[in-house]
Design a protein around this motif. Sequence first.
Motif, short mmCIF file in Angstrom:
data_model
loop_
_atom_site.label_atom_id
_atom_site.label_comp_id
_atom_site.label_asym_id
_atom_site.label_seq_id
_atom_site.Cartn_x
_atom_site.Cartn_y
_atom_site.Cartn_z
N ARG A 96 38.56 43.02 32.85
CA ARG A 96 37.27 42.38 33.07
C ARG A 96 36.18 43.42 33.34
O ARG A 96 35.05 43.29 32.86
N ALA A 97 36.52 44.47 34.06
CA ALA A 97 35.56 45.55 34.30
C ALA A 97 35.22 46.27 33.00
O ALA A 97 34.06 46.64 32.78
N ARG A 98 36.21 46.46 32.14
CA ARG A 98 35.94 47.10 30.85
C ARG A 98 35.02 46.23 30.00
O ARG A 98 34.13 46.76 29.30
N THR A 99 35.21 44.92 30.04
CA THR A 99 34.32 44.01 29.30
C THR A 99 32.89 44.13 29.81
O THR A 99 31.94 44.17 29.02
N ASP A 152 27.87 41.25 38.63
CA ASP A 152 28.69 40.17 39.18
C ASP A 152 30.12 40.24 38.63
O ASP A 152 31.09 40.09 39.37
N ALA A 153 30.22 40.45 37.32
CA ALA A 153 31.55 40.54 36.70
C ALA A 153 32.33 41.72 37.26
O ALA A 153 33.56 41.63 37.47
N THR A 154 31.65 42.82 37.52
CA THR A 154 32.32 43.99 38.09
C THR A 154 32.79 43.73 39.51
O THR A 154 33.88 44.14 39.91
N ALA A 155 31.96 43.03 40.30
CA ALA A 155 32.36 42.68 41.66
C ALA A 155 33.62 41.83 41.65
O ALA A 155 34.56 42.05 42.43
N GLU A 156 33.67 40.85 40.76
CA GLU A 156 34.87 40.00 40.66
C GLU A 156 36.07 40.81 40.17
O GLU A 156 37.20 40.59 40.63
N ALA A 157 35.84 41.74 39.22
CA ALA A 157 36.94 42.57 38.73
C ALA A 157 37.50 43.45 39.85
O ALA A 157 38.72 43.63 39.96
N LEU A 158 36.62 43.97 40.70
CA LEU A 158 37.09 44.78 41.82
C LEU A 158 37.88 43.93 42.81
O LEU A 158 38.94 44.35 43.31
N ALA A 159 37.39 42.74 43.10
CA ALA A 159 38.07 41.87 44.06
C ALA A 159 39.45 41.46 43.56
O ALA A 159 40.40 41.34 44.34
#
Length: 382
Positions: free
Chosen positions: A215-218, A202-209
């Motif tokens: 955020r993706a690194r986290t 979910d965090a990766t999806a938001e980071a991509l958007a």
Amino acid sequence: MVAAGRRGADAGPSTVARWWDRLVAALRDRVRRVRTIGGLALQAGLAAALSWLVAHSLLQVSQPVFAPISAVSTLAASVGQRLRRTVELIIGVTVGVLIGDLLLLVIGTGWWQLALIVVLAIVVALFLAGSAAVVIQAGATAVLIATLSPTVRDLEIPRFVDALIGGGVALLVTAVLLPLNPLRVLNRAARPALDLLATQLDATAEALAERDAARARTARGELRQSAGRLNAFVEATQGAREASILSPVYWHQRHGPVGRYAQAAEPIDRAMRNSGTLIRRSVTLIEDGEPVPESLPMAVADLAEAVRLLKRQFAAGAEPNRAREQALRAVRTAGHAYRDGVGFSGAVVVAQVRTTVSDLLVASGLSQEDANHLVRRLFGDL
């Protein structure tokens, strides 16, 4: 100086907040650990008490120390290996008794005799079984025989009987008197791993958007903590299988929810690893400024939802049909993203969505061949 003072004042509450978050996380881990092994503690206490009663009241052993120790030692084994631990316990005690008695008759007692007896008992145990549990029991029993036999008569038979009583009572408690619900064991072990995977996807999806590389690194760093949770899940599958085999109460679950859940451990492990690659490539994609079609973060979010549905349906003991449908939706959306136009890293992210979905479908009970066929069909033309 005033600015520096303000920065220090701002850093103080921030540091306290971080420490507080870590403390709360640590406490949650401790509570989760206690909940996970609470049943084991009850089993160990009951097995120790029963083995003492059997040895003391039925067999008239004046000081039945070894029977409770053997019971607790059996239950202290990794969940799923208790039957094996009981056999290893008996083998180790037998080896220690035989080596100790034979050598005492030939070489007598003393410090160097003790050393020789222990060395030979361990070597023979390694040759026969190669297990750490057998080696420990053989060495410990050899020490007892070498040091106590000259002053305590007939030590060998009680030691062997104690091993039988302790191991047998431990299995009785595990299988009949206080069996653990295998489905509950699996749920408690799988929940942390699957929650972590869904949260970071979910965090990766938001980071991509939002094109937020930090955020993706986290998310990438957080997912790296999955090894311990996955190991706990794998151990739990072994314990669930053992419980469903040994306990008549749970025989009906062997080929149903527990069997399906237990077989999911390996594909879920692969899904974790492939998701790690997906997140790493998402970081590179954002940093390199590659195109991010709207459907790409949607596909990753769909994948996260598929993981959550798989967890819920496994916990309910239901056929994971909704999780399969959601996973295939993620594949379909990833196909749209691929055709909308992605760069090199974007193509890798799409490929990892496909691969992870295939892993989740296998975890849900499909064969690898069927899973791959569905993924190819739903993805669409390349």
